[in-house]
Design a protein around this motif. Structure first.
Motif, short mmCIF file in Angstrom:
data_model
loop_
_atom_site.label_atom_id
_atom_site.label_comp_id
_atom_site.label_asym_id
_atom_site.label_seq_id
_atom_site.Cartn_x
_atom_site.Cartn_y
_atom_site.Cartn_z
N GLY A 168 0.83 -1.20 0.00
CA GLY A 168 0.00 0.00 0.00
C GLY A 168 0.86 1.24 0.00
N LEU A 169 0.38 2.25 -0.68
CA LEU A 169 1.13 3.50 -0.79
C LEU A 169 0.55 4.50 0.19
N ASN A 170 1.26 4.74 1.29
CA ASN A 170 0.75 5.64 2.32
C ASN A 170 1.76 6.74 2.63
N GLU A 171 2.43 7.23 1.60
CA GLU A 171 3.40 8.30 1.80
C GLU A 171 3.35 9.29 0.64
N LYS A 172 3.97 10.43 0.85
CA LYS A 172 3.97 11.48 -0.16
C LYS A 172 5.07 11.21 -1.19
N ILE A 173 4.71 11.43 -2.46
CA ILE A 173 5.65 11.26 -3.56
C ILE A 173 5.63 12.53 -4.41
N TYR A 174 6.79 12.92 -4.90
CA TYR A 174 6.93 14.18 -5.62
C TYR A 174 7.56 13.97 -7.00
N HIS A 175 7.20 14.87 -7.92
CA HIS A 175 7.90 15.03 -9.19
C HIS A 175 8.82 16.24 -9.03
N VAL A 176 10.10 16.02 -9.23
CA VAL A 176 11.08 17.11 -9.15
C VAL A 176 11.60 17.36 -10.57
N TRP A 177 11.34 18.56 -11.08
CA TRP A 177 11.76 18.94 -12.43
C TRP A 177 13.10 19.67 -12.35
N LEU A 178 14.07 19.21 -13.15
CA LEU A 178 15.39 19.81 -13.15
C LEU A 178 15.79 20.20 -14.57
N GLN A 179 16.39 21.38 -14.69
CA GLN A 179 16.92 21.85 -15.97
C GLN A 179 18.43 21.98 -15.84
N ASN A 180 19.17 21.23 -16.64
CA ASN A 180 20.64 21.24 -16.59
C ASN A 180 21.16 21.03 -15.17
N GLY A 181 20.50 20.13 -14.44
CA GLY A 181 20.94 19.78 -13.10
C GLY A 181 20.42 20.68 -11.99
N LYS A 182 19.69 21.74 -12.33
CA LYS A 182 19.18 22.69 -11.33
C LYS A 182 17.68 22.48 -11.14
N VAL A 183 17.25 22.40 -9.86
CA VAL A 183 15.84 22.18 -9.56
C VAL A 183 15.02 23.40 -9.96
N VAL A 184 13.99 23.16 -10.78
CA VAL A 184 13.11 24.22 -11.25
C VAL A 184 11.75 24.16 -10.55
N ASP A 185 11.26 22.97 -10.27
CA ASP A 185 9.94 22.82 -9.66
C ASP A 185 9.88 21.50 -8.89
N ARG A 186 9.01 21.48 -7.89
CA ARG A 186 8.80 20.28 -7.06
C ARG A 186 7.29 20.18 -6.82
N ILE A 187 6.65 19.14 -7.34
CA ILE A 187 5.20 19.05 -7.34
C ILE A 187 4.76 17.76 -6.64
N THR A 217 1.64 14.90 -13.37
CA THR A 217 1.69 16.35 -13.17
C THR A 217 1.72 17.00 -14.55
N HIS A 218 1.04 18.14 -14.66
CA HIS A 218 1.01 18.88 -15.93
C HIS A 218 1.72 20.21 -15.69
N LYS A 219 2.94 20.30 -16.16
CA LYS A 219 3.73 21.51 -15.95
C LYS A 219 3.61 22.40 -17.17
N GLN A 220 3.23 23.67 -16.94
CA GLN A 220 3.06 24.62 -18.04
C GLN A 220 3.93 25.86 -17.90
N ASN A 221 4.35 26.18 -16.69
CA ASN A 221 5.17 27.38 -16.49
C ASN A 221 6.65 26.99 -16.51
N PHE A 222 7.24 27.13 -17.69
CA PHE A 222 8.66 26.83 -17.88
C PHE A 222 9.44 28.14 -17.99
N PRO A 223 10.72 28.13 -17.68
CA PRO A 223 11.54 29.34 -17.81
C PRO A 223 11.55 29.84 -19.25
N ALA A 224 11.76 31.14 -19.41
CA ALA A 224 11.81 31.72 -20.76
C ALA A 224 12.89 31.05 -21.59
N ASN A 225 14.04 30.80 -20.96
CA ASN A 225 15.13 30.09 -21.63
C ASN A 225 15.06 28.62 -21.20
#
Length: 347
Positions: free
Chosen positions: A274-293, A309-317
């Motif tokens: 059973g899954l009874n814990e929190k799980i996250y998606h961590v988005w990284l760009q060139n090794g740098k964390v951009v988002d954690r959902i 997760t549906h990520k829509q807000n990405f950095p301009a570059n």
């Protein structure tokens, strides 16, 4: 007279068992590895046999912790004096049993393109050392500090497997509990490094323990989550909400498309107990964390606990190499996927 015969019979049975195991030193390793595979399959179906195997392992470690007291009681009750050689052999057997039992769980969940491969390779190395008598008895056992560390590591590894099975602890709780027990067991080895008779011996030892615990916690991402397994990870522009399935997979896209459509990251995690814990998606760009959902988990055990997760807000570059890591609350990596963002066509 009858009691004496029972005592002699029990003594002979114990000695014969020890003799047979010593004659075939690899037998316990094979049996332990087989029981680990069986437990991995059985726990997936919530079979009680997997819990019994885990319980047996836990009792074997309790036997070691109560070694002197139990030896005295066995001698008083059955008249059996256990030789130091036999006790050392039993200790080796428990090490083999623990390491080979846990190995299938870690082989199944390790991300081999990550630092987790080092941790699982260390388990394999320790299992091999416990199997080869010249290495175990002549190289490892005489070095007390190293041997206690080996002992604590074996316990740490097996606790990571049996705590979720027996107590249904989360991966984070199991990691913290197993780490605390392993650090406490390393206390004797740290004590031997400091001279006796000085008032500062205890405070310094406690500081060393605290530093060891902090260092291990910083390396927690390298410990595979034995109770969780990533069955699916995919990147797509769409998700079928009815079927709970991702659309066509994506490994490369241009920046204009990324900003216009965004990106779904789809995950299915297998959690037999059973899954009874929190799980996250961590988005990284060139090794740098951009988002954690944080994931909104749903689904059943056969398909895995599915989320996206549906990520829509990405950095301009947004050009570069991206990763999406699936991690637990304690930052243990369950799995990851990669994609590349190229410049927009008009650029």
């Amino acid at each position: 007279m009858l009691l004496l015969k029972k005592q002699i019979s029990a003594k002979n049975l114990l000695l014969q068992l020890a003799e047979q195991l010593q004659r075939y030193p690899g037998l316990m390793a094979v049996l332990a590895f087989a029981s680990g595979i069986a437990s991995y399959v059985l726990v997936d179906r919530k079979e009680s046999l997997a819990q019994l195997i885990a319980l047996f392992l836990l009792f074997s470690w309790l036997w070691l912790l109560l070694d002197n007291w139990l030896r005295e009681r066995i001698e008083q009750r059955f008249g059996i004096t256990l030789s130091p050689t036999l006790v050392r052999f039993v200790l080796q057997m428990v090490h083999q049993e623990s390491l080979f039992f846990a190995l299938p769980f870690f082989l199944a969940v390790t991300s081999w393109n990550h630092g987790q491969a080092v941790f699982t390779a260390l388990i394999m190395l320790c299992a091999l050392i416990s199997l080869i008598d010249p290495l175990y008895y002549k190289k490892l056992a005489p070095r007390r500090t190293l041997f206690v560390v080996f002992h604590a590591f074996s316990l740490f590894v097996v606790l990571l497997v049996i705590l979720p099975i027996l107590l249904q602890l989360t991966t984070s709780e199991s990691l913290a509990t197993a780490m605390a027990i392993a650090v406490v067991l390393s206390f004797p080895s740290l004590g031997t490094l400091l001279p006796n008779g000085y008032w500062w011996r205890m405070p310094v030892t406690m500081l060393l323990l605290a530093a060891l615990c902090a260092g291990l916690w910083q390396l927690r991402s390298y410990v595979p989550p034995a109770a969780l397994r990533l069955t699916t990870v995919a990147l797509s522009h769409e998700v079928d909400y009815q079927q709970r399935k991702p659309g066509p997979g994506i490994k490369q896209l241009d920046a204009a498309t990324l900003h216009r459509q965004g990106l779904f990251s789809f995950t299915a995690v297998k959690a037999p107990r059973g899954l009874n814990e929190k799980i996250y998606h961590v988005w990284l760009q060139n090794g740098k964390v951009v988002d954690r959902i944080l994931l909104d988990i749903s689904g059943g055990r056969e398909q895995g606990y599915r989320a996206w997760t549906h990520k829509q807000n990405f950095p301009a570059n947004a050009e570069g190499h991206w990763q999406v890591k699936v991690v637990t609350e304690s930052e243990q990596l369950i799995g990851l996927t990669r994609f590349t963002v190229t410049p927009a066509p008009n650029q």
